[in-house]
Design an enzyme around this catalytic site. Structure first.
Site, PDB file in Angstrom:
ATOM      1  N   ASP A  11       0.883  -1.169   0.000  1.00  0.00           N
ATOM      2  CA  ASP A  11       0.000   0.000   0.000  1.00  0.00           C
ATOM      3  C   ASP A  11       0.919   1.217   0.000  1.00  0.00           C
ATOM      4  O   ASP A  11       1.545   1.532   1.016  1.00  0.00           O
ATOM      5  CB  ASP A  11      -0.895  -0.022   1.247  1.00  0.00           C
ATOM      6  CG  ASP A  11      -1.651   1.295   1.466  1.00  0.00           C
ATOM      7  OD1 ASP A  11      -1.619   2.175   0.574  1.00  0.00           O
ATOM      8  OD2 ASP A  11      -2.283   1.438   2.543  1.00  0.00           O
ATOM      9  N   LYS A  73       2.656  11.693  -3.347  1.00  0.00           N
ATOM     10  CA  LYS A  73       1.812  10.845  -4.180  1.00  0.00           C
ATOM     11  C   LYS A  73       0.881  11.709  -5.047  1.00  0.00           C
ATOM     12  O   LYS A  73       0.479  11.303  -6.131  1.00  0.00           O
ATOM     13  CB  LYS A  73       0.986   9.926  -3.271  1.00  0.00           C
ATOM     14  CG  LYS A  73       0.121   8.916  -4.014  1.00  0.00           C
ATOM     15  CD  LYS A  73      -0.555   7.992  -3.025  1.00  0.00           C
ATOM     16  CE  LYS A  73      -1.514   7.023  -3.655  1.00  0.00           C
ATOM     17  NZ  LYS A  73      -2.120   6.125  -2.653  1.00  0.00           N
ATOM     18  N   GLU A 150      -7.209   0.541  -4.677  1.00  0.00           N
ATOM     19  CA  GLU A 150      -7.249   0.524  -3.208  1.00  0.00           C
ATOM     20  C   GLU A 150      -8.595   0.010  -2.663  1.00  0.00           C
ATOM     21  O   GLU A 150      -8.605  -0.854  -1.776  1.00  0.00           O
ATOM     22  CB  GLU A 150      -6.921   1.912  -2.648  1.00  0.00           C
ATOM     23  CG  GLU A 150      -5.439   2.223  -2.786  1.00  0.00           C
ATOM     24  CD  GLU A 150      -5.074   3.689  -2.554  1.00  0.00           C
ATOM     25  OE1 GLU A 150      -5.939   4.454  -2.105  1.00  0.00           O
ATOM     26  OE2 GLU A 150      -3.922   4.051  -2.822  1.00  0.00           O
ATOM     27  N   ASP A 173     -12.894   5.850   2.327  1.00  0.00           N
ATOM     28  CA  ASP A 173     -11.482   5.888   2.720  1.00  0.00           C
ATOM     29  C   ASP A 173     -11.091   7.312   3.107  1.00  0.00           C
ATOM     30  O   ASP A 173     -10.948   8.175   2.244  1.00  0.00           O
ATOM     31  CB  ASP A 173     -10.628   5.378   1.540  1.00  0.00           C
ATOM     32  CG  ASP A 173      -9.137   5.304   1.878  1.00  0.00           C
ATOM     33  OD1 ASP A 173      -8.725   5.870   2.910  1.00  0.00           O
ATOM     34  OD2 ASP A 173      -8.388   4.683   1.098  1.00  0.00           O
TER      35      ASP A 173
HETATM   36  P1  ADP Z   1      -3.056   7.544   3.776  1.00  0.00           P
HETATM   37  O1  ADP Z   1      -4.004   6.607   3.118  1.00  0.00           O
HETATM   38  O2  ADP Z   1      -3.254   8.995   3.380  1.00  0.00           O
HETATM   39  O3  ADP Z   1      -1.635   7.139   3.679  1.00  0.00           O
HETATM   40  P2  ADP Z   1      -3.794   6.606   6.495  1.00  0.00           P
HETATM   41  O4  ADP Z   1      -4.901   5.712   6.116  1.00  0.00           O
HETATM   42  O5  ADP Z   1      -2.560   6.012   7.044  1.00  0.00           O
HETATM   43  O6  ADP Z   1      -3.429   7.643   5.343  1.00  0.00           O
HETATM   44  O7  ADP Z   1      -4.436   7.650   7.558  1.00  0.00           O
HETATM   45  C1  ADP Z   1      -3.660   8.603   8.198  1.00  0.00           C
HETATM   46  C2  ADP Z   1      -4.563   9.505   9.027  1.00  0.00           C
HETATM   47  O8  ADP Z   1      -5.292   8.741   9.984  1.00  0.00           O
HETATM   48  C3  ADP Z   1      -3.775  10.536   9.807  1.00  0.00           C
HETATM   49  O9  ADP Z   1      -4.350  11.817   9.622  1.00  0.00           O
HETATM   50  C4  ADP Z   1      -3.916  10.068  11.250  1.00  0.00           C
HETATM   51  O10 ADP Z   1      -3.875  11.148  12.173  1.00  0.00           O
HETATM   52  C5  ADP Z   1      -5.275   9.408  11.234  1.00  0.00           C
HETATM   53  N1  ADP Z   1      -5.431   8.459  12.344  1.00  0.00           N
HETATM   54  C6  ADP Z   1      -4.746   7.320  12.574  1.00  0.00           C
HETATM   55  N2  ADP Z   1      -5.126   6.739  13.735  1.00  0.00           N
HETATM   56  C7  ADP Z   1      -6.083   7.543  14.257  1.00  0.00           C
HETATM   57  C8  ADP Z   1      -6.864   7.516  15.461  1.00  0.00           C
HETATM   58  N3  ADP Z   1      -6.735   6.543  16.373  1.00  0.00           N
HETATM   59  N4  ADP Z   1      -7.742   8.514  15.672  1.00  0.00           N
HETATM   60  C9  ADP Z   1      -7.876   9.513  14.779  1.00  0.00           C
HETATM   61  N5  ADP Z   1      -7.173   9.609  13.645  1.00  0.00           N
HETATM   62  C10 ADP Z   1      -6.279   8.645  13.377  1.00  0.00           C
HETATM   63 MG    MG Z   2      -4.618   4.970   2.132  1.00  0.00          MG
END
Ligand code: ADP
Ligand code: MG
Length: 570
Positions: A11, A73, A150, A173
């Site tokens: 991913d 990205k 995705e 998402d």
């Molecule tokens: P991407 O797909 O953009 O790479 P992710 O799916 O990894 O991103 O999501 C990242 C986001 O999720 C960040 O903004 C992070 O702060 C938020 N996040 C992760 N865990 C939590 C949580 N427990 N509570 C609130 N927000 C969260």
């Molecule tokens: Mg993602």
């Protein structure tokens, strides 16, 4: 090609990236050198010119903004380059560094070389962006067996039950900086992306930003006046609070600033209230996707929550209220896409990979133009980006705005056209401009009709029409300028081969030292002195270059350090 050679499921996220493999026990994620499944998609150069990738780079985003970058990205498939210290980088190259780290982690974990991968991409990625992802893999020494959408990966991770049954999925998402909604339809063993929608300016980071302003206002802190280090600490504390709120109804922390201990706290209820302007923006893209697919809410069989930010109660609550039923969220939303990519890898190894196709043609980037904002009377600030055709809009599409000159009597307007997802044009890609002459008019602002028409072949037509005179100016912008040629890839491959990358074995130490410094900055008084001592002790161990001593010191400090870390959040 031997069948025992591992096929990685990756991913490659905007905020975080993960890698997994399919094992006899099912899909499994692989930890990085720091023991985490998530590697921040960030790259930086250290003062001695070594490349930092992942957490170490993320930690320096605020303190060394011109030597660190993230969210690249968004530039995949464009010619936009990011400057880091002395060198300019394409998004493919930066992504290749992330892929290379993931690959190294996988090889270290599996004890064998891994050269093949399945990589996930957003459903709305067009051909150029998909090619760019393949180029990035190639630069990382990986061969892409196939790409997977995705949302399809998410559905695979949740399990398709019966591959021949007809199922309609809604995948929501909410990642770090983007919000993507997809409608998938599964039938006869094929997954189709029926509609895709979203908000390119909405993600978990926006919730952190909003919470930060709220907390700052409550405690009379002026975020814009804080030094970079202080701001970055405040943001880290805020982020921790935001995460805490998904587990507890209330969260608090101490922010030490100028020898004061400032108490920050918030309840889940208040947080929800603060976030209304953001959560409000979740409903529309969902409705649009359902409508685009020609469906009604009750036609959706399964609702899947993906992306770290869907952990927030306010997001879950909203979806539950919208559909009057609970969405599925039992798989960790940060992990689900990578797990699904690993499932696809398992299927591919048995030649049973799920076919997924994108049926809808959508605009892969937001298209818009530069505007000036009146910040006070008669004072304008340029550089703002106004979207006209939003990413994910089904094409062909034609949209228009009425725009006005800033001053009466102005004899022309120059419209600068950009593509990208940032509210500021400097972070987006300029793709053209058009100048329209205005009739002389000292008494009024002359209106101009600005129309963008975007078709399936990626060609954008921009027409500006002075409404009173009827005069027109027109420009046609060719699509897909961002594709790398084979020769480009070879040349970049050559350049990348000479880079110095921060050694994997040392990542743990660098990260531990960064953790100690962050803790030191956040504490006061005796605790601070104590951590100062820890830092000296650990630095002495590092100096000795004795691997065993370093590991022992780190282990011995782990307990008191995590105790002190836990203390600042009550
Ligand atoms: P991407 O797909 O953009 O790479 P992710 O799916 O990894 O991103 O999501 C990242 C986001 O999720 C960040 O903004 C992070 O702060 C938020 N996040 C992760 N865990 C939590 C949580 N427990 N509570 C609130 N927000 C969260
Ligand atoms: Mg993602």
């Amino acid at each position: 090609m031997s069948t025992s050679e591992p096929l990685l499921g990756i991913d490659l996220g905007t905020t975080n990236s993960l890698v997994g493999v399919f094992t006899p026990e099912g899909p499994q994620l692989i930890p990085n050198a720091l023991g985490s499944f998530m590697t921040p998609s960030a790259v930086g150069v250290s003062d001695d010119g070594t490349l930092l990738i992942g957490q170490a780079a993320k930690d320096r985003l605020v303190s060394h903004p011109d030597k660190t970058t993230a969210r690249f990205k968004r530039y995949m498939g464009t010619d936009h380059e990011v400057r880091l210290g002395k060198k300019s980088w394409r998004a493919e190259e930066l992504s290749s560094l992330i892929l290379r780290t993931l690959r190294d982690d996988a090889e270290a974990h599996l004890g064998q070389t891994a050269e093949r991968a399945i990589i996930s991409v957003p459903a709305y990625f067009n051909d150029v962006q998909r090619q760019a992802t393949m180029a990035a893999a190639r630069l990382a020494g990986l061969k892409v067996e196939r790409l997977i959408n995705e949302p399809t990966a998410a559905a695979l991770a949740y399990g398709l039950q019966d591959r021949d049954a007809e199922t309609t999925f809604l995948v929501v998402d909410l990642g770090g900086g983007t919000f993507d909604v997809s409608i998938l339809e599964m039938f006869s063993g094929v997954m189709e992306v029926r509609a895709s929608s979203g908000d390119a300016f909405l993600g978990g980071e926006d919730f952190t930003d909003l919470l930060l302003s709220h907390l700052a206002k409550k405690s009379d802190l002026k975020p814009e006046k804080l030094k970079a280090e202080d701001y970055s600490r405040l943001r880290a504390v805020t982020d921790k609070l935001k995460h805490k709120l998904t587990e507890a109804p209330e969260a608090g922390a101490i922010f030490s600033y100028k020898n004061q201990a400032i108490e920050l706290s918030i309840s889940r209820e208040d947080f929800e209230e603060v976030c209304v302007p953001l959560t409000k923006r979740i409903r529309l893209p969902i409705q649009r996707a359902i409508a685009d697919a020609g469906l009604k809410a009750q036609d959706i069989n399964r609702i899947l929550l993906v992306g770290g930010a869907t952990r927030m109660d306010c997001v879950r609550g909203l979806i539950t209220r919208l559909f009057k039923r609970f969405p599925e969220h039992d798989i960790n939303p940060d992990h689900v896409v990578a797990l699904g990519a690993a499932v696809q890898a398992g299927l591919a190894a048995r030649h049973e990979a799920l076919d997924d196709m994108v049926m809808t043609d959508v605009a892969p980037f937001t298209l818009g133009y530069e505007t000036a904002m009146e910040i006070k009377r008669d004072t304008y600030e340029y550089g703002h980006f106004t979207p006209l055709i939003e990413r994910n809009t089904v094409v062909p599409v034609s949209r228009s705005h009425t725009i006005f000159p800033i001053k009466k009597g102005q004899d022309r307007i120059e419209v600068k056209v950009f593509q990208g997802e940032s509210p500021f044009v400097k972070d987006n890609v300029k793709i053209g401009n058009v100048t329209i002459a205005l009739p002389r008019n000292k008494n009024d602002l002359e209106p101009v009709d600005l129309r963008f028409t975007y078709d399936n072949s990626g060609i954008l037509e921009v027409v500006a029409k002075a409404m009173t005179s009827g005069e027109e100016a027109r420009v046609v912008i060719e699509g897909n300028p961002g594709a790398m040629t084979q020769a480009d890839i070879e040349a970049r491959l050559e350049a990348l081969s000479g880079l110095k990358i921060h050694p994997r074995e040392q990542q743990e130490n660098t990260a531990f030292l960064a953790r100690l410094s962050a803790l030191y900055e956040g504490l006061l008084g005796d605790d601070r002195m104590l951590v100062g001592g820890f830092i000296r002790e650990f630095e002495a161990a590092l100096h000795s270059q004795d691997v065993k001593l370093i590991a022992e010191t780190r282990n011995a400090l782990e307990d008191p350090v995590s105790r002190l870390e836990a203390q600042d959040v009550f």
